[in-house]
Design an enzyme around this catalytic site. Structure first.
Site, PDB file in Angstrom:
ATOM      1  N   ASP A 113       5.283   3.865   7.906  1.00  0.00           N
ATOM      2  CA  ASP A 113       5.965   2.928   7.016  1.00  0.00           C
ATOM      3  C   ASP A 113       7.055   2.233   7.815  1.00  0.00           C
ATOM      4  OD1 ASP A 113       6.940   1.524   4.918  1.00  0.00           O
ATOM      5  OD2 ASP A 113       7.490   3.247   3.695  1.00  0.00           O
ATOM      6  N   ALA A 114       6.706   1.069   8.375  1.00  0.00           N
ATOM      7  CA  ALA A 114       7.624   0.323   9.237  1.00  0.00           C
ATOM      8  C   ALA A 114       7.988  -1.039   8.649  1.00  0.00           C
ATOM      9  CB  ALA A 114       7.009   0.133  10.619  1.00  0.00           C
ATOM     10  N   LYS A 115       7.141  -1.569   7.767  1.00  0.00           N
ATOM     11  CA  LYS A 115       7.370  -2.859   7.099  1.00  0.00           C
ATOM     12  C   LYS A 115       7.683  -3.966   8.096  1.00  0.00           C
ATOM     13  CE  LYS A 115       9.003  -0.645   2.840  1.00  0.00           C
ATOM     14  NZ  LYS A 115       9.068   0.760   3.298  1.00  0.00           N
ATOM     15  N   ARG A 116       6.928  -4.003   9.177  1.00  0.00           N
ATOM     16  CA  ARG A 116       7.169  -5.019  10.199  1.00  0.00           C
ATOM     17  C   ARG A 116       6.599  -6.371   9.785  1.00  0.00           C
ATOM     18  NH1 ARG A 116      10.999  -2.073  11.921  1.00  0.00           N
ATOM     19  NH2 ARG A 116      10.622  -0.699  13.685  1.00  0.00           N
ATOM     20  N   THR A 134       2.552  -0.253   7.439  1.00  0.00           N
ATOM     21  CA  THR A 134       2.965  -1.200   6.406  1.00  0.00           C
ATOM     22  C   THR A 134       3.546  -2.446   7.066  1.00  0.00           C
ATOM     23  OG1 THR A 134       5.151  -0.179   6.180  1.00  0.00           O
ATOM     24  CG2 THR A 134       3.417   0.599   4.696  1.00  0.00           C
TER      25      THR A 134
END
Length: 249
Positions: free
Chosen positions: A88-91, A115
């Site tokens: 879960d990095a939401k890059r 993510t």
């Protein structure tokens, strides 16, 4: 491939539960390191889940030592289980930067899915799909989605469907369980996209939304409510059964 590993684990463990390793060092008690804590969680839950989701923020804030424990946690899960790992990095960044992130996460760390934030468009997403699976943020479980997400999620869903045609079985969406009034509509329009659902547990999302998603590839993340519970295994069992009643029955 993420979907293949997920389906195998889902069927073997009769579970759509993913445990989130949001292992905040400030809340860990009785363990010498984040890695030791994570090892405890994995040993208690590996036969009850369909994967693990690691929130990179709780490791990055510790500097190089945290990144080392992130690497060691991923290696632990891969050595001890056959379960998929979501980072879960939401890059979300321009193409060449996105490629560097994708190489770091898929090639170096060896995770199965990441993510991603779609704000900058397809150029920021495709590098991840070329390496592995990506969950695109659609409608998240935080309070301020009205600032941006509510205004653009139909376009993001359209983009996700378009990308899924080009990269089959590699594209997913993130939809918070706290957004139950939108789930039915999104489900009808989501086609073969996989779903990552946060928000059940500490955030109070309604598990009954899973009835709208039967037959789809769904993972439900529960983090704090499990990993910081007094009895981790018992709590994970309770969540697995709660989700299974809605999804499998």
């Amino acid at each position: 491939m993420f979907i293949k590993k997920y389906r195998k684990a889902r069927d073997k463990n009769a579970s759509i539960l993913v445990v989130g390793l949001d292992s905040d060092v400030e809340r860990i008690k009785g363990f010498d390191s984040v890695l030791e804590f994570n090892e405890h969680i994995v040993k208690e839950t590996a036969d009850l889940v369909c994967g693990y989701k690691i929130n990179i923020a709780f490791y990055e804030k510790l500097g190089w030592k945290g990144y080392k424990e992130l690497e060691e946690t991923i290696e632990l899960i891969k050595n001890e289980t056959d379960l998929p790992i979501i980072l879960d990095a939401k890059r979300g960044d321009i193409g060449n930067t996105a490629r560097a992130y994708a190489e770091a996460y898929f090639d170096r760390l060896g995770v199965d899915s990441v993510t991603v934030n779609p704000y900058m468009g397809r150029d920021s997403i495709i590098p991840f799909l070329e390496k592995g699976h990506a969950f695109i943020l659609l409608l998240t479980s935080n309070k301020s989605i009205g600032d941006v997400e509510l205004h653009v999620y139909p376009k993001v869903l359209e983009l996700a469907r378009e990308l899924e045609k080009r990269y089959p079985s590699k594209v997913g969406i993130v939809v918070g369980a706290t957004r139950e009034e939108y789930v039915s509509e999104i489900s009808k329009r989501s086609g073969d996209l996989s779903w990552l659902i946060p928000g059940i547990g500490a955030q109070g999302g309604n598990p009954e939304i899973l009835r709208e998603l039967k037959g789809k590839d769904v993972v439900v993340n529960v983090s704090r409510a499990i990993i910081f519970a007094d009895n981790v295994r018992k709590t994970a069992e309770e969540f697995r059964e709660l989700l299974a009643r809605q999804y499998f029955d």
